[in-house]
Design a protein around this motif. Structure first.
Motif, PDB file in Angstrom:
ATOM      1  N   VAL A 161      -7.634  -3.827  17.098  1.00  0.00           N
ATOM      2  CA  VAL A 161      -7.076  -3.795  15.751  1.00  0.00           C
ATOM      3  C   VAL A 161      -8.091  -3.126  14.826  1.00  0.00           C
ATOM      4  O   VAL A 161      -9.284  -3.410  14.896  1.00  0.00           O
ATOM      5  N   ALA A 220       0.225  -9.009  17.380  1.00  0.00           N
ATOM      6  CA  ALA A 220       0.252  -7.569  17.628  1.00  0.00           C
ATOM      7  C   ALA A 220      -0.762  -6.903  16.700  1.00  0.00           C
ATOM      8  O   ALA A 220      -1.156  -7.479  15.677  1.00  0.00           O
ATOM      9  N   PRO A 221      -1.224  -5.685  17.046  1.00  0.00           N
ATOM     10  CA  PRO A 221      -2.215  -5.018  16.200  1.00  0.00           C
ATOM     11  C   PRO A 221      -1.696  -4.622  14.828  1.00  0.00           C
ATOM     12  O   PRO A 221      -2.470  -4.221  13.975  1.00  0.00           O
ATOM     13  N   THR A 222      -0.395  -4.749  14.602  1.00  0.00           N
ATOM     14  CA  THR A 222       0.176  -4.431  13.294  1.00  0.00           C
ATOM     15  C   THR A 222       0.188  -5.640  12.355  1.00  0.00           C
ATOM     16  O   THR A 222       0.549  -5.509  11.185  1.00  0.00           O
ATOM     17  N   ALA A 223      -0.186  -6.811  12.863  1.00  0.00           N
ATOM     18  CA  ALA A 223      -0.192  -8.026  12.048  1.00  0.00           C
ATOM     19  C   ALA A 223      -1.486  -8.105  11.241  1.00  0.00           C
ATOM     20  O   ALA A 223      -2.533  -7.614  11.666  1.00  0.00           O
ATOM     21  N   MET A 241      -4.800  -6.156   5.777  1.00  0.00           N
ATOM     22  CA  MET A 241      -3.809  -5.351   6.477  1.00  0.00           C
ATOM     23  C   MET A 241      -4.509  -4.445   7.469  1.00  0.00           C
ATOM     24  O   MET A 241      -5.555  -3.844   7.159  1.00  0.00           O
ATOM     25  N   PRO A 242      -3.961  -4.294   8.685  1.00  0.00           N
ATOM     26  CA  PRO A 242      -4.611  -3.440   9.687  1.00  0.00           C
ATOM     27  C   PRO A 242      -4.407  -1.958   9.387  1.00  0.00           C
ATOM     28  O   PRO A 242      -3.519  -1.591   8.627  1.00  0.00           O
ATOM     29  N   ARG A 267      -3.721   1.766  11.191  1.00  0.00           N
ATOM     30  CA  ARG A 267      -3.192   2.345  12.437  1.00  0.00           C
ATOM     31  C   ARG A 267      -4.296   3.065  13.192  1.00  0.00           C
ATOM     32  O   ARG A 267      -5.121   3.775  12.614  1.00  0.00           O
ATOM     33  N   ASP A 311      -3.745   5.373  15.710  1.00  0.00           N
ATOM     34  CA  ASP A 311      -3.046   6.350  16.534  1.00  0.00           C
ATOM     35  C   ASP A 311      -3.871   7.603  16.777  1.00  0.00           C
ATOM     36  O   ASP A 311      -3.487   8.465  17.539  1.00  0.00           O
TER      37      ASP A 311
END
Length: 379
Positions: A327, A353-356, A373-374, A376, A378
């Protein structure tokens, strides 16, 4: 030849991004040292890396970037021009659709009570609070207050009074902090007051002793008295968003961390630079975190989970154990949250999840915590 660090510095992509694009087959190094594994880039690759950075900032998909780079050095530029034009059309179409959706949403807002507009400022509140407890609560949330002039309702600290408790809350969208303290004297219904940050800072400066502090709201005026001194000013006319909805998170992995060790790992460990696309925000240092066996938090560089790219627990042995997902968080934000936690040991809670959001909690006080807040990962 440029090392990967020099290439990152000169291109603006970042070491982690360069490694990602190498593995993705988009931009590989000219030579890899077979002994050390170090990546080396030819001089002519710098222009390609800078082009890649520009395309990514424009949001071009990776598949199209591959083709642009493949056709960049050719004499026929039709392919590259066609890909650029196609992406520009997608962006313009997306903007047109977004404007249409926003227009509809504004119409819906016009036909109902907008919770972000001003409320009647008729409430009266009188509280007595322990000065040290109020000071600690303000210290725990002040770092998360917003600074965006387009969102003035976030440019303060919410004083949420209910029963015998006062909760103070601050958020700038990217992080949120909540703290609680006992309060006496309010026997009415729930009251919420948003105090602008300059007034919050003035109030905090009064809370240097062990005496009780008196907090009062009269219409649009907010006053704090402590130690014979007073700070007073106007409350913000905007309502604060419903923070209780924002803190309803699914359970995740909780790991107790030694704050000094984690701070050292963050300050000295690997980072990637994220180009922030929002106006007014500069590039940020992103720290990548993971957990091992739900017992240890590591700060990781780029690479596969079995690579030795993580710091934070030098005694973890040769294996990676039950390595969790990665994350990404803003390193500066996390360091501020750790400082605001004001403990040598804190609990980091990773979502499912890594989006949490990543939660930073005090083990002995569930009422004081912050959320980040994480970011991204990508690229």
């Amino acid at each position: 030849m440029r090392s990967i660090g020099e290439m990152a510095r000169d291109s603006g992509l970042g070491v982690s991004a360069l490694r990602f694009y190498d593995r993705a087959g988009v931009l590989g190094p000219a030579w890899v040292d077979p002994t050390s594994g170090y990546r080396w880039y030819a001089p002519e690759q710098l222009d390609e890396a800078r082009l890649l950075a520009r395309l990514r900032r424009a949001g071009m998909p990776l598949a199209d970037i591959r083709l642009v780079l493949a056709g960049w050095s050719g004499e026929d530029t039709d392919l590259v021009r066609g890909l650029l034009q196609a992406h520009l059309r997608r962006l313009e179409q997306g903007l047109t659709e977004a404007r249409s959706e926003f227009s509809t949403i504004r119409e819906l807002l016009d036909h109902r009570e907008n919770p972000m507009t001003a409320s009647p400022l008729t409430g009266t509140v009188h509280l007595s609070l322990p000065a040290p407890a109020l000071a600690a609560a303000l210290d725990a949330v002040r770092f998360a207050a917003g600074r965006d002039p387009e969102l003035p309702m976030l440019g303060g600290v919410l004083f949420d009074i209910e029963g015998d408790a006062l909760r103070v809350v601050a958020t700038d969208r990217y992080r949120l902090a909540v703290a609680r303290t006992d309060a006496d004297g309010h026997g009415g219904s729930r009251e919420q007051v948003v105090v602008p940050t300059p007034l919050v800072d003035a109030m905090r400066a009064l809370l240097s002793g062990d005496e009780s502090a008196r907090f009062a709201v009269e219409g649009d005026r907010v006053t704090l008295e402590a130690d014979g001194r007073q700070a007073s000013g106007q409350r913000l006319v905007h309502d604060f968003p419903d923070y209780r909805r924002l803190v309803q998170l699914p359970p995740g992995r909780r790991v107790v961390v030694e704050v000094p060790a984690l701070r050292e790992a963050l300050e000295n460990g690997p980072v990637r630079v994220a180009e922030e696309r929002e106006p007014g925000r500069s590039a940020r240092d992103i720290s990548v975190l993971t957990t091992v066996d739900d017992k240890t938090v590591l700060v990781c560089g780029d690479g596969a989970p079995d690579e030795d790219t993580c710091t934070g627990n030098e005694d973890r042995g040769t294996g990676t154990g039950g390595l969790g997902y990665h994350v990404g968080v803003d390193r500066g934000f996390l360091l501020e949250a750790l400082a605001a936690g004001d403990r040598d040991r804190l609990v980091l809670e990773f979502g499912p999840a890594p989006t949490a959001p990543l939660a930073i909690r005090r083990a002995e006080d569930e009422g004081a915590f912050s959320l980040l807040m994480p970011v991204r990962l990508d690229d």
